[in-house]
Write a protein that holds these residues in place. Structure first.
Motif, short mmCIF file in Angstrom:
data_model
loop_
_atom_site.label_atom_id
_atom_site.label_comp_id
_atom_site.label_asym_id
_atom_site.label_seq_id
_atom_site.Cartn_x
_atom_site.Cartn_y
_atom_site.Cartn_z
N LEU A 241 47.25 36.07 75.42
CA LEU A 241 46.65 34.93 74.82
C LEU A 241 47.40 36.06 73.25
CD1 LEU A 241 42.83 34.52 75.24
CD2 LEU A 241 44.76 32.59 74.93
N PRO A 242 47.94 35.97 71.65
CA PRO A 242 48.30 36.45 70.92
C PRO A 242 47.64 37.18 70.49
CG PRO A 242 47.88 33.61 70.16
CD PRO A 242 46.84 33.91 71.76
N PRO A 243 48.98 38.17 70.37
CA PRO A 243 48.03 39.55 70.57
C PRO A 243 47.47 39.15 68.62
CG PRO A 243 50.26 39.64 70.66
CD PRO A 243 49.84 38.54 71.10
N PHE A 244 45.80 40.51 68.18
CA PHE A 244 46.27 40.84 67.05
C PHE A 244 47.01 41.75 66.55
CE2 PHE A 244 44.50 43.59 63.94
CZ PHE A 244 43.91 42.42 62.93
N THR A 245 48.39 40.98 65.85
CA THR A 245 49.18 42.28 64.84
C THR A 245 48.69 43.21 63.39
OG1 THR A 245 50.50 41.12 66.32
CG2 THR A 245 51.66 42.16 64.29
N ALA A 246 48.73 44.67 63.49
CA ALA A 246 48.76 44.56 61.97
C ALA A 246 49.45 44.51 60.99
CB ALA A 246 47.92 46.42 62.05
N LEU A 247 49.72 44.15 60.25
CA LEU A 247 50.66 44.08 59.48
C LEU A 247 50.84 45.31 58.39
CD1 LEU A 247 50.32 40.28 57.78
CD2 LEU A 247 51.48 41.07 60.23
N ASP A 248 52.31 45.61 58.02
CA ASP A 248 53.02 46.85 57.27
C ASP A 248 53.27 46.35 56.19
OD1 ASP A 248 53.09 48.74 56.51
OD2 ASP A 248 54.92 49.54 57.90
N PHE A 249 52.09 46.14 54.72
CA PHE A 249 52.50 46.21 53.49
C PHE A 249 53.41 47.09 53.34
CE2 PHE A 249 48.50 43.69 54.94
CZ PHE A 249 49.55 41.84 54.52
N GLU A 250 54.71 47.43 53.19
CA GLU A 250 55.50 48.08 52.58
C GLU A 250 56.28 47.59 51.61
OE1 GLU A 250 58.40 51.27 50.91
OE2 GLU A 250 59.79 49.28 52.79
N VAL A 251 55.56 48.24 50.27
CA VAL A 251 56.50 47.77 48.83
C VAL A 251 57.43 47.41 49.05
CG1 VAL A 251 56.38 48.70 46.35
CG2 VAL A 251 54.25 49.47 47.88
N ASN A 252 58.78 48.44 49.19
CA ASN A 252 59.67 48.12 48.95
C ASN A 252 60.42 45.96 50.10
OD1 ASN A 252 60.60 50.19 47.45
ND2 ASN A 252 61.33 51.67 48.77
N SER A 253 59.72 46.50 51.26
CA SER A 253 59.64 45.48 52.35
C SER A 253 59.20 44.44 51.19
CB SER A 253 59.28 45.43 53.38
OG SER A 253 59.65 46.71 54.05
N LEU A 254 58.43 44.56 50.49
CA LEU A 254 57.30 43.19 49.96
C LEU A 254 58.57 42.52 48.61
CD1 LEU A 254 53.40 44.39 49.77
CD2 LEU A 254 54.56 42.55 51.51
N LEU A 255 59.06 43.54 48.13
CA LEU A 255 59.61 43.50 47.45
C LEU A 255 60.91 42.75 47.71
CD1 LEU A 255 59.39 46.30 44.93
CD2 LEU A 255 58.43 44.25 44.45
N GLN A 256 61.92 43.10 49.18
CA GLN A 256 62.97 42.48 49.61
C GLN A 256 62.82 40.69 49.77
OE1 GLN A 256 64.10 46.18 51.72
NE2 GLN A 256 66.24 45.21 51.40
#
Length: 521
Positions: A241-256
């Motif tokens: 089944l779709p596995p739970f995935t913890a999201l990584d909110f890294e600032v530089n990636s968010l801005l990009q």
């Protein structure tokens, strides 16, 4: 009239009392048809997005269930789509290698950001904001995306191993440089898949032609392993089944990722609402656009935590829902549950799918995206909108796709502002009176043009028939006062006739009882 809070939080409670044993059976059968259609499409869209095959199935499970239960449309069903998949690929591939864990993580974060943008639009009741993306932009983008997707799949169809490129033009140039390395065995498998799929569509239109074609092409490779020894297969994955995935909110990636997330969010909403409105018109359903926007946002907010990439309304699956007689959104829920069952119990079968067969199926999907009757109709109806469509199409070929969406919207707004900044005037002369019938509102963009028309008038009384003026802003009011005072110095009058009460009120606010503009009924 505001709905009770429980219906706002759980809108499915509105239609749940209408569910019966008979409707459940109907929706289950429709859901089964939708799942059969979704299987090859979801895997194909995952490959287009540069994701492992299983992520296409994951995107067709949790996000679909949430969008169906919290949405307003009875028949809209979502999941991964071709256009959004290629935008995901072009947006994230410069930041990470397609298919890698880092790439998947970035796609899921982009999905979350797009969902947040969509949900906020719905929360603020800005659902109608998506109307600023005109149908001509969507038409041009969809046609361009079909070409981009087709070019991106040609390496798989030709059996080539080449690096992905950021634009269609770069992809075409890169492909031409490696064309002599093509494997004709892979081409043969792709052609066989195309022939079987097309024959199935022609002879048995109710059967899932894409699925049958992919299975036939893959069986051909399996039956003749010596002849097709070098054919690449889809990567295997463990059925879960779709596995739970913890999201990584890294600032530089968010801005990009933020600009691409907004573009993807708008594209998803435009696609979903366009389909939902079309279906609602046929089923005589009352659609709540803001609720649908919130539901799409919620599905993309929660979906990535369960490994679901960005989803939006699917026209083919939604049309199947309507034509199959779905009585409630439960048909979409059943479809997602059946896709989940396939992901758990039938995952090993995916490892036998030949990549050229999947590429051929994607080419057929691209062909279905090309709405040539719509292009011809647009040319007949509006040349300016046709130009917007062409500009958007060209932008998708020479720019990154998320940039092409912005370019199309700007082109559409440019033509809209050009039309509204030059409202039509009809002239009538009657002795010393010159009548100007204005057909349009007076706002800052139109002020200069209206002022020029007034300054060219020569009558003793310049009368503006204002019955068609729906709106006037501060710049328009100030311009009319200026022109009225100018005419007064020449012993002439500016008269506004048949103006609506709120327009008169706005004009009089500036100077009150000393307003130089005259009014007549």
């Amino acid at each position: 009239m505001r709905l009770p809070s429980r219906y706002s939080l759980f809108p499915f409670l509105l239609w749940w009392p209408t569910v019966t044993r008979r409707t459940l059976g109907t929706d289950l059968l429709v859901g089964l048809s939708g799942a059969i259609l979704a299987l090859p499409q979801s895997i194909a869209y995952a490959l287009i997005a540069g994701l492992p095959a299983e992520y296409g199935l994951y995107a067709a499970i949790v996000p679909v269930i949430i969008a169906c239960l919290w949405g307003s449309s009875w028949h809209l069903i979502g999941g991964p789509t071709a256009a959004i998949s290629i935008v995901l690929f072009t947006s994230v591939s410069p930041m990470a290698r397609p298919g890698s864990e880092e790439f998947v993580a970035l796609v899921l974060v982009l999905t979350f950001l797009a969902g947040l943008f969509q949900w906020l639009l719905g929360l603020l009741r800005f659902g109608n904001l998506v109307n600023f993306v005109s149908p001509s932009v969507v038409l041009g983008f969809t046609l361009g995306a079909a070409l981009v997707i087709a070019l991106g799949q040609l390496p798989n169809l030709l059996g080539l191993q080449v690096d992905s490129q950021r634009t269609a033009v770069a992809t075409l140039i890169n492909l031409a440089q490696h064309l002599e390395e093509a494997d004709w065995h892979a081409v043969l498998v792709a052609l066989f898949t195309l022939l079987v799929s097309l024959a199935c569509r022609r002879l048995w239109p109710r059967l899932p032609a894409l699925l049958i074609g992919v299975v036939a092409g893959s069986l051909l490779v399996a039956v003749l392993p010596g002849f097709f020894e070098g054919i690449t297969l889809v990567d295997a994955f463990e059925g879960t089944l779709p596995p739970f995935t913890a999201l990584d909110f890294e600032v530089n990636s968010l801005l990009q990722l933020l600009p691409a997330a907004i573009a993807c969010g708008m594209l998803g909403l435009v696609t979903s609402l366009s389909i939902a409105r079309s279906l609602a018109a046929k089923s005589q359903q009352l659609l709540d656009a803001n609720q649908e926007v919130r539901a799409q946002g919620l599905s993309n907010l929660i979906g990535p935590w369960f490994s679901g990439s960005l989803s939006a309304g699917s026209f083919t699956r939604s049309a199947l829902n309507l034509q199959g007689g779905a009585t409630s959104p439960l048909a979409g829920v059943f479809s997602a549950v059946l896709v989940a069952a396939f992901a758990v119990f039938c995952a090993p079968l995916i490892a036998h799918i030949a990549l050229p067969s999947m590429a051929a199926a994607i080419l057929l999907i691209c062909w279905g995206l090309a709405d040539m009757p719509g292009v011809r109709a647009l040319l007949r109806v509006s040349r300016s909108e046709f130009v917007v469509m062409l500009l958007t199409l060209l932008a998708t070929l020479v720019l990154e796709l998320q940039t092409a969406i912005y370019a199309g919207v700007l082109a559409s707004l440019f033509f809209y502002l050009k039309r509204t900044s030059q409202p039509r005037f009809k002239y009538t002369g009657d002795g010393d009176e010159e009548l100007l019938r204005l057909e349009g509102s007076i706002f800052f963009g139109a002020c200069h043009y209206v002022q020029q028309v007034l300054q060219l008038s020569r009558g003793e009384r310049v009368v503006v028939d204002a019955r068609h003026i729906n709106f006037i802003d501060y710049a328009g009011v100030e311009m009319l006062h200026h022109e009225a005072r100018r005419l007064q110095t020449q012993n002439r009058q500016l008269v506004i006739r048949h103006a609506r009460p709120h327009v008169i009120e706005e004009i009089q606010k500036l100077e009150g009882s000393t307003c130089p503009v005259q009014f007549e009924d």
